[in-house]
Write a protein that holds these residues in place. Sequence first.
Motif, short mmCIF file in Angstrom:
data_model
loop_
_atom_site.label_atom_id
_atom_site.label_comp_id
_atom_site.label_asym_id
_atom_site.label_seq_id
_atom_site.Cartn_x
_atom_site.Cartn_y
_atom_site.Cartn_z
N LEU A 203 91.55 55.14 35.35
CA LEU A 203 91.00 56.08 36.32
C LEU A 203 90.51 55.39 37.60
CD1 LEU A 203 89.04 58.51 34.01
CD2 LEU A 203 91.41 58.60 34.76
N ALA A 204 90.24 54.08 37.49
CA ALA A 204 89.73 53.39 38.66
C ALA A 204 90.78 52.42 39.17
CB ALA A 204 88.45 52.64 38.31
N ALA A 205 91.02 52.45 40.46
CA ALA A 205 92.06 51.59 41.02
C ALA A 205 91.53 50.17 41.19
CB ALA A 205 92.54 52.14 42.35
N ASN A 206 90.24 50.03 41.44
CA ASN A 206 89.70 48.69 41.64
C ASN A 206 88.26 48.63 41.12
OD1 ASN A 206 88.07 49.96 43.61
ND2 ASN A 206 89.79 49.77 45.05
N ARG A 207 87.71 47.45 41.23
CA ARG A 207 86.39 47.21 40.67
C ARG A 207 85.33 48.09 41.35
NH1 ARG A 207 84.06 44.15 36.34
NH2 ARG A 207 81.85 44.37 36.77
N ALA A 208 85.47 48.29 42.63
CA ALA A 208 84.47 49.08 43.36
C ALA A 208 84.46 50.51 42.83
CB ALA A 208 84.77 49.05 44.85
N GLU A 209 85.65 51.05 42.64
CA GLU A 209 85.73 52.42 42.12
C GLU A 209 85.10 52.52 40.74
OE1 GLU A 209 90.01 53.60 43.89
OE2 GLU A 209 89.38 54.78 42.15
N LEU A 210 85.41 51.48 39.94
CA LEU A 210 84.86 51.46 38.58
C LEU A 210 83.34 51.40 38.63
CD1 LEU A 210 85.86 51.44 35.69
CD2 LEU A 210 85.77 48.96 35.72
N ASP A 211 82.82 50.52 39.51
CA ASP A 211 81.37 50.41 39.67
C ASP A 211 80.78 51.77 40.00
OD1 ASP A 211 81.42 47.77 39.15
OD2 ASP A 211 81.23 47.10 41.23
N GLU A 212 81.48 52.46 40.86
CA GLU A 212 80.96 53.74 41.31
C GLU A 212 80.95 54.75 40.15
OE1 GLU A 212 82.97 55.91 44.63
OE2 GLU A 212 81.81 57.44 43.54
N ILE A 213 82.06 54.76 39.40
CA ILE A 213 82.12 55.68 38.25
C ILE A 213 80.98 55.38 37.28
CG2 ILE A 213 83.46 56.36 36.23
CD1 ILE A 213 85.99 55.88 37.82
N VAL A 214 80.79 54.07 37.01
CA VAL A 214 79.74 53.68 36.05
C VAL A 214 78.38 54.13 36.57
CG1 VAL A 214 78.54 51.72 35.04
CG2 VAL A 214 81.03 51.75 35.10
N GLU A 215 78.15 53.87 37.84
CA GLU A 215 76.83 54.22 38.38
C GLU A 215 76.60 55.72 38.34
OE1 GLU A 215 75.76 52.49 42.13
OE2 GLU A 215 74.15 53.95 42.42
N SER A 216 77.60 56.47 38.78
CA SER A 216 77.39 57.91 38.83
C SER A 216 77.26 58.49 37.43
CB SER A 216 78.53 58.59 39.61
OG SER A 216 79.69 58.60 38.84
N SER A 217 78.02 57.96 36.47
CA SER A 217 77.91 58.47 35.10
C SER A 217 76.53 58.18 34.54
CB SER A 217 78.97 57.83 34.20
OG SER A 217 80.23 57.94 34.77
N LEU A 218 76.08 56.94 34.75
CA LEU A 218 74.76 56.59 34.25
C LEU A 218 73.69 57.43 34.93
CD1 LEU A 218 75.05 52.71 33.92
CD2 LEU A 218 74.59 54.33 32.07
#
Lengths: 462, 427, 294
Positions: free
Chosen positions: C156-171
Motif C-alpha cells: 500500500l505504500a510506495a516508499n518509506r515516507a508513505e509508510l511512515d505516514e500510514i503508521v502515524e495516522s493509524s496509531l
Amino acid sequence: MNTLGILLTLSVLAAFSYYIGRKRSLALATPAKRGGNNLHSLPGYYGYLVAIWCGIPALIILLLWSVLSDSIITQMTLAHLPTELQNQSGDQVSLISNQIRNLVANGIETATDPAMKVAAEEYSRLQGISNMAKTVVVLVLAIIGFAIGMRFIKPTTRARNQVEHVIQYVMILCAAVAILTTVGIITSVLFESIRFFGQVPATDFLFGTHWSPQTAIRADQVGGSGSFGAIPLFVGTLLISAIALLIAVPLGLMSAIYLSEYASPFVRAYVKPALEILAGIPTVVYGFFAALTVAPFIRDVGAMIGLNVASESALAAGVVMGVMIIPFMSSLSDDVINAVPQAMRDGSYGMGATKSETIKQVVLPAALPGIVGAFLLAASRAIGETMIVVMAAGLSANLTVNPLEAVTTVTVQIVTLLTGDQEFDSAKTLAAFALGLALFVVTLILNILALQIVRKYREQYE
Amino acid sequence: MSTTITEKVRASLGKRYAREKRFRAYGFISIALSLMFLVLLMFNIFSKGLPAFSSTYIKLDVTLDAQTLGVTADATPEQLRTASYNSVVQKGVQALFPAVEERKQKKALKSLVSGDAQYELQRMVLADPKLIGTNQTVWVLADDDIDMFHKGYVDRTAPEADRRIKDFQLVWLDKLEAEGRIDSQFNTTFFTRGDSREPEQAGILSALMGSVYTMSLTLLFAFPLGVMAAIYLEEFAPKNNFWVDFIEVNINNLASVPSIIFGLLGLAVFIQIFGMPRSSPLVGSFVLTLMILPTIIIASRAALKSVPPSIREGALGIGASKTQSVFHHVVPLAMPGILTGTIIGMAHAVGESAPLLMVGMVAFIVDVPHGITDPATILPVQIYLWADSPERAFTERTSAAIIILLAFMILMNLLAIVLRKQFERRW
Amino acid sequence: MTEATLNMAAAAPQTHKPAAGGREEFAHDITGTVGKPFLDGKDTKFFSRGVNVFYTGNKQAIFDVNVDIGRNEVIAMIGPSGCGKSTFLRCLNRMNDTIAGCRVTGDIRLDGEDIHGKEQDPVLLRARVGMVFQKPNPFPKSIYDNVAYGPRLHGLAANRAELDEIVESSLTKAGLFKEVKDRLQTPGTGLSGGQQQRLCIARTIAVSPEVILMDEPTSALDPIATATIEELIDELRQSFTICIVTHSMQQAARISQRTAYFHMGKLVEVNNTKTVFTNPQHQLTENYITGRFG
C-alpha cells in the motif's frame, strides 16, 4: 567363587532372610482382639529389614573389593619387582603392569623375561588369595548382617519406616549416577588429556596444522613423537558438519513447516512417523550407505562432469549425515512452531496475509529462538556423530575446505587411535582423550546454550 | 477502503500467490526428498541384502574310503576328527572334471567349493562313522566367488582380466549348471555361525548372541536405575534443592553428549581403572546403560508426571505412607509410559556402535560368546567390520545383517507403539 | 414475531433453506429471527442469508443465520458462551477457512458481492474486513513493524515516507501515537494489555478496511483500558462498519446502534440496541438480558 557366584549366593541368602524375618515377626506378634496384631508394620517389612541387613553391607563390600582389588594387587606385585624395574618413570611402570596383566590373561608360560614371569606368577597368586578372601568375607558379612537384622525384630520396631528410608537412599543413589557419569566423563577425559599435554604442549595441539599420530612412539621408543596439530581435524569436522547442517536445516525446517502448517491430518499421521524412521536407523547403516553407495555415486558424477572427487569425499559423509539429522531438526522445529500461539497466526490471517507470509513474517520470527536452539542441538549432533564419518570419511588429515576432498574428523581419529592393539599410555592414545575433551567441551557448550535458549523460549509462551 | 486500495491489493495478489505456491512447494519437496532418501536407502539395503539369505551349493559325489581319509575302520573319534577330508573333497571335485590336468587349474578346481566342504564331511562322518567306505552324494557350500557368479553378479561380457571368474571357470560352471550340480538353498550358515574370513562361511550368530548378552545386561542395569532415579526426582526430591537441580542439569546434558564420549569413559574408567574385561558384554552394557539412562529417566518422569495428583492424595488419604502411595499406585499407572521410554532407549542402544568400538567390542569373533565376560561383538559392530571387507559377498552379507538389525529395531518400536496404544490413558 | 418471520421470508425467499438436521433437537421455539434483522437494502454493508457452519464430524455450530449489517454502524453480538456469535463473526472475513474441517454454507455478501464467490479472494476480503481478537496478539516485532505489517503485505505504500505516514495516522486514529511515538522501534509485546489491543486496532486500520470485526476485544483488559477502547470504537464508527462480539451487555448497550442476540447457534433477535435492552421481543432474549442465565 567368582563374583557372579557370590552374587547368586547372596541373593539366595537375602531371600532366605526375608522369609525367616517375616516368620519371626509373626511369631513374636500378639494377635489383637479385632483381627490383626500388635506389630508396628506389616510382617513383610520385617522380612525386608532382615534381608536388607543381610544383603546390603555384604553387597557394598563385594563391590568395593571387586573395584579396588585389581589396583591393590598390581601395587603389591610391583613392589616385588626387581629394584631396577621399579625405579622407572610412571609411564614405564604402568606399562609393566599392563604387560603383567596380559601375561596372566594369555598364559604365564608365554613370558620371555624371567622377572616378568615371576611377577606374573605373583600376580596370579595374589589374585587367587584375593578371590578366596572376598568370598569368605562377603558371605560371613551376610550372615552377621542376618543375625543383626534378626535382633531388630520386635513388635515395636518401626520396620516400614526403616525400609522406606533405605529405599529412599537407594533411589538417591540411582539419581546420583547422573552426576557420577558426568564426573566420570570429565575426570577420565580431563585426566588423560592433562597427561597428554604433559607430553605435547597444548598450543601445539590446538594450533598445529599437522596431524600424523601414526609415527608416534612405540613401546620401546620413549620420547619420540608424532605431530599432534589438531587444526586439520577441527576443520574437517566443521566442514562435514557444515555440509550436514546445510542439508538438514533447510530440509528439516521446511518439512516441519509443511507438516505443521500445510499438511492434512491424514498426511501428517503417516509422514511424521515415516520421517521418524530416518531417525531410528542406526548410524552404522548410514555409514554403510554413505561409504558404499553415496560416495561412489558422487565420485562418478564428479568424474562425469570432469571433477576429481575423492572416493572418501567430505561431501558424501556430510550429505548422509545431513539426512540423518533431518528428522531431528524437523521434530525439534515442529515442537517450537507448534508452541507459537494460534492467536498470532489469526492476527496475521485477519490482516489478509497469505499462509506463507504469515509463516515467514510472524511464525518463524516468533519461533526463532527455538529454531536457533534446535540448530545448535543439531550442530552438536553433527559434530559428535561417529559411525558415518568413520566409515565414509577419510583417515588422512588434510587441511582443506574443499568438500570434494577427503578430510578426517575428531571422532574418526578417536576411533582410529583407540581401536586395535596399543599401549594405553602412549601419546597416541592420550591424544584421543585430548580430542575427546575438545569434543566434549564443544558439544557441552552447544547443548547448554541450546537448552537455555529453548527453555527461555518455552517460558515466553507458557 | 477506497477503490484504489482495493486495486492495489488486487494488483499484488498474483505475485503473492505465486510466492505462496513456491513456499508450499519447498515444503513439499523437502519432505519428498527426505522420504525419497529413506526409500532409496531401504531399497538399496534390501536389494543388496536379500540375496544373502540364499547361498550356492555344489553337488559332489565323494568316496569316503578309508585310504584317502588316512584312517582305519576302527579309528578313534580323535583320529576321525583329524582325518584327511580335504583329499576326499579334492578327489570329489576332480571327479567332476577328470580332464583337468594342469596344476594351476587343479587348484582353481578345488577352490570352486568352500573351505567349509571338508568340515561338512567331517561333521557327517563324526555323526555316523559307518559312512566310511561308502559313496556319498553331498551338497557342499560353493566358494563366495562362485556364489556371486551364480547370483548373477558376474558380467560374462566383461574382459577376462576384470572378472574374478575366468573363462575356463565359466566353462566348468556352465557344465555344472547343465548337470544340475549347482543350486541355491536357504543360507542357514548365516544364522548358525560366527564371523569368518571366508564370506560364504560368515554368519551373524556370534554377533547376535553378543548383542543379546549386551542388551539383556543393559536392560537389567538401566531399567531399575533409570526408573528409581526418575521416581526419586519426580516424587521425592525436594524442590529448589541445589543437588536436585544439579542432577537435572546433568541428565539433560548427558542426553545430548556424543555417544563416543561414553566410550571414552568406559575405556578410561571401567577397563583401565576397574580392570573389567575388555571386549566383554559386561563393559559394553555398562557403557550403554550410562548412555541410555537419560532417555529412560526423562521418559519415566514424563510418565510419572502425567499421573494426576488425585491418585497420590487418594492413597495418602487412606493412610498409606508416601512410599506406599508411590509404589502401589503411581508407578503401576505410569508403567506403560515408563516401558515405552525404556524400549525407545533400548532401541537406541541396539543400533549403537561407536562407544562399543572404544571398549574393544570390535573383535573378530568366530565363537559364540558363552558368558558376559567373554570377548564378544555386537550386530552393529559386525556390520561395521564387514562393511570394511572388499569382497562383494561381504557387502551382500553386511546388507543382510542390516536387514536383521532393522527388523529388530522395527520390532522394538512396534512394541513401544502397541504398548502406548494399549495402555494409553487420558486423565 | 409473525411479522418478523414474514419479513424475512419476503426479503430472502431464495436463501431460506431448512437447516440440515439437528433443528428439531432444540426445544426452544426459535423458528426465525425476531426484531428487525433486515435493512431493506438501504446502506447494507453485509448481507447474510441462510448461513450454517459445520465443524469436523458434521457438528453444526450455527443454524440458518439471516441478518443485514449496515454501513457505518456498530452492531453488537451478544449471547451466552458457545452460542455461535464468534463463529458467525469469523464467517464474515472467512477466518473459518483457517480451521481444518470447518464448513460454511449460505449466502454472505459484502457490498453485494458474494464473499464465497469464485472471483473473490480471502486475502483481499480480509484486507477489506479487518479483525481484532479477544487477546491482544501483537506480532513479535517492533511497534512500527506491527502497524506497517499490513501495508507492506499489500503493497500500500510506495516508499518509506508513505509508510511512515500510514503508521502515524493509524496509531493516531487508534489513540496510541502520543504514548508510543518515542519508542516505535521497541517490541510491541512490551506494551501494556490495553496499549497492545489498541496497537492491534491500529494495525488493522492501517490497511484502511471497510469493516472491522472485533471478537470480545476488551475481555482481557482492565476497566480503564476497556473504557479507552470503547471511546475509540465510537470514534472509529465515523469511518468504519464495526461488528463487535461482546460478553458484556453493558458494553453492547454503550457502544452499539444495533444488537443481535444469539442462542445455541441461532440468531434469536436483532433490533435497535435500545429496543433489545428495553423491550426484548423474544423470551430467550429477555431471560438473557435480565440475567436469568448466561
